[in-house]
Design an enzyme around this catalytic site. Structure first.
Site, PDB file in Angstrom:
ATOM      1  N   ASN A 204       0.852  -1.195   0.000  1.00  0.00           N
ATOM      2  CA  ASN A 204       0.000   0.000   0.000  1.00  0.00           C
ATOM      3  C   ASN A 204       0.883   1.238   0.000  1.00  0.00           C
ATOM      4  O   ASN A 204       2.108   1.138   0.106  1.00  0.00           O
ATOM      5  CB  ASN A 204      -0.968  -0.032   1.192  1.00  0.00           C
ATOM      6  N   ASP A 273      -4.393  -6.456   4.983  1.00  0.00           N
ATOM      7  CA  ASP A 273      -5.502  -7.264   5.516  1.00  0.00           C
ATOM      8  C   ASP A 273      -5.515  -8.648   4.880  1.00  0.00           C
ATOM      9  O   ASP A 273      -6.143  -9.566   5.392  1.00  0.00           O
ATOM     10  CB  ASP A 273      -6.833  -6.563   5.242  1.00  0.00           C
ATOM     11  N   PHE A 317      -5.012   3.344  14.563  1.00  0.00           N
ATOM     12  CA  PHE A 317      -5.344   4.315  13.525  1.00  0.00           C
ATOM     13  C   PHE A 317      -6.457   3.718  12.672  1.00  0.00           C
ATOM     14  O   PHE A 317      -6.605   2.496  12.596  1.00  0.00           O
ATOM     15  CB  PHE A 317      -4.117   4.602  12.651  1.00  0.00           C
ATOM     16  N   LYS A 335     -12.183  -3.357  17.810  1.00  0.00           N
ATOM     17  CA  LYS A 335     -10.810  -3.738  18.159  1.00  0.00           C
ATOM     18  C   LYS A 335     -10.530  -3.575  19.645  1.00  0.00           C
ATOM     19  O   LYS A 335      -9.588  -4.159  20.164  1.00  0.00           O
ATOM     20  CB  LYS A 335      -9.818  -2.919  17.341  1.00  0.00           C
TER      21      LYS A 335
END
Ligand code: CTP
Length: 423
Positions: A204, A273, A317, A335
């Site tokens: 990314n 992911d 984040f 989370k």
């Protein structure tokens, strides 16, 4: 905060560029002034380009305002001379003001620091030592030179202190916060890479800039920092321990093996992911349309929350392109982190790879907007809010379905045990 860096004419003048950079990494706005002799060693253009400001070299510079030494003297919150030659120390000690830097010294009320650099005999000379004593008595902070091989080939004292030492001294006189002293902060940064074959990967656009800024900010506020970083082209922050990783699994292993040491974990990394189910041993050949099967990676943040020890703060984040608050809030709840820094990664000048960023610091009970600013400055804002989580606070929440006023809470309440009651 604004710092004026005075460069005087010694061979160590070239190191002043490093000092300038190191000061900037502490989010300080640095203006440079030079003696005429210094300009013979390094061009003012170098400092102008690095600082983004005009470099003042003369009292009679017509491109500036008429009383520039007074203006500069008032604007500076610290004046640091690096390198400081024997000559400039002598002039400072005796109030001689025959150029811009020496005039500025008399005109400013800001704290003054000098980082001497000279030949060992010049340093040891009674005249230099007497001048230094005068300056010390007047409150000038002398950043002692190091001992070693000097530019003249001799061995001894006279080597300008390292940029980090100079920065430390400047931060000290600026009364910089030391509010993370005694803490160990684990920061993850950058993106991960998941191999497809020996030459290709899924990755990314994360640059690591935000995570590195957080590591640097935490370090400058007194923390011991463990920075676990995916591949990044960003200059690494000084004095942080850096653990380099490539894949999400490597990042997971590094985080899990070091998390026990941390009092605060900040997960700024953009972790993949998914990873390809199969990694080809040979370079994949072009054979028409191709489908790649992907398997989910572990969610490191969620796992860290499961394994947290009492007192550890965990901040994640959220990189979002739409429904920022809703997605951020869902991540916070899902989370179980103490806070989530929500980032708009689709906006202009913000998010991935930009030098500036804007964010919302989201907790169970608050949403604090942080407008666009340099990432290093935002890092300090985020740390301010993280530390505020530790302060006692009045909380209204619902525990196991029963409305309950918690009163003064010393500990942050893990998200999995609490849901917010709309008021
Ligand atoms: N994160 C993690 N491990 C993963 C994925 C993400 O620890 N495998 C962490 C990131 O470091 C970040 C937070 O989880 O602190 C949110 O990351 P983000 O990419 O925004 O969210 P995802 O959980 O990946 O969800 P989605 O991609 O669906 O938005």
């Amino acid at each position: 905060m604004r710092v004026t860096l005075g460069v005087s004419g010694g061979i160590a003048a070239y190191k002043a560029a490093e000092v300038l950079r190191a000061l900037q990494r502490q989010a300080l706005d640095v203006h440079v002034v030079m003696t005429e002799a210094a300009t013979r060693f390094v061009q003012p253009l170098t400092f102008a380009a690095l600082s983004g400001h005009r470099v003042i070299t003369s009292v009679f510079d017509e491109s500036g305002p008429p009383m520039e030494h007074i203006d500069e003297g008032q604007a500076a919150e610290a004046l640091v001379i690096a390198p400081a030659t024997a000559n400039i120390l002598a002039k400072f000690a005796h109030g001689i003001a025959d150029d811009f830097v020496t005039t500025l010294y008399l005109a400013t009320r800001a704290p003054v620091l000098v980082a001497p650099a000279m030949n060992v005999n010049m340093w040891d000379h009674p005249a230099t030592q007497a001048n230094l004593e005068i300056l010390r008595q007047r409150g000038v902070r002398v950043i002692e030179p190091g001992t070693g091989e000097l530019a003249c080939g001799m061995i001894g004292a006279g080597r300008m202190a390292e940029p980090e030492t100079i920065v430390e001294a400047v931060l000290h006189v600026l009364g910089h916060r030391n509010d993370l002293a005694g803490e160990t902060v684990l920061v993850t940064a950058g993106g991960t890479r998941e191999a497809l074959d020996p030459v290709r990967f899924l990755g990314n656009r994360s640059s690591g800039k935000m995570g590195y800024a957080l590591a640097e900010a935490a370090q400058s506020r007194g923390a011991k920092v463990i920075l676990i970083s995916g591949p990044s082209a960003v200059y690494p922050p000084a004095n942080c321990e850096i653990v380099h990783v490539t894949t999400a699994e490597e990042m997971r292993e590094a985080v899990l093996s070091r998390m026990a040491e941390a009092t605060l974990l900040i997960k700024a990394a953009a972790v993949a992911d998914y990873r390809p189910v199969a990694v080809s041993e040979q370079k994949l050949k072009r054979t028409g349309p191709m489908t790649i099967e992907l398997a989910p990676t572990e969610d490191i943040l969620a796992e860290v929350v499961q394994r947290r020890r009492p007192g550890q703060l965990i901040v994640g984040f959220a990189a979002e392109t739409e429904n920022l608050m809703e997605n951020g809030r869902n991540k916070l709840l899902r989370k179980g982190a103490d806070a989530i820094v929500v980032n708009d990664v689709a906006g202009e000048n913000v998010g991935i790879d930009a030098d500036t960023n804007a964010a919302t610091f989201l907790t169970l009970s608050t949403a604090i907007e942080m407008p666009e600013m340099p990432k290093r400055k935002l890092a300090d804002r985020i740390l301010d809010e993280i530390l505020a989580l530790r302060r006692p606070k009045q909380m209204v929440m619902e525990l196991d379905g029963l409305p309950h006023t918690a009163g003064v809470e010393e500990e942050v309440i893990p998200a999995r045990h609490a849901v917010i009651v709309e008021q």
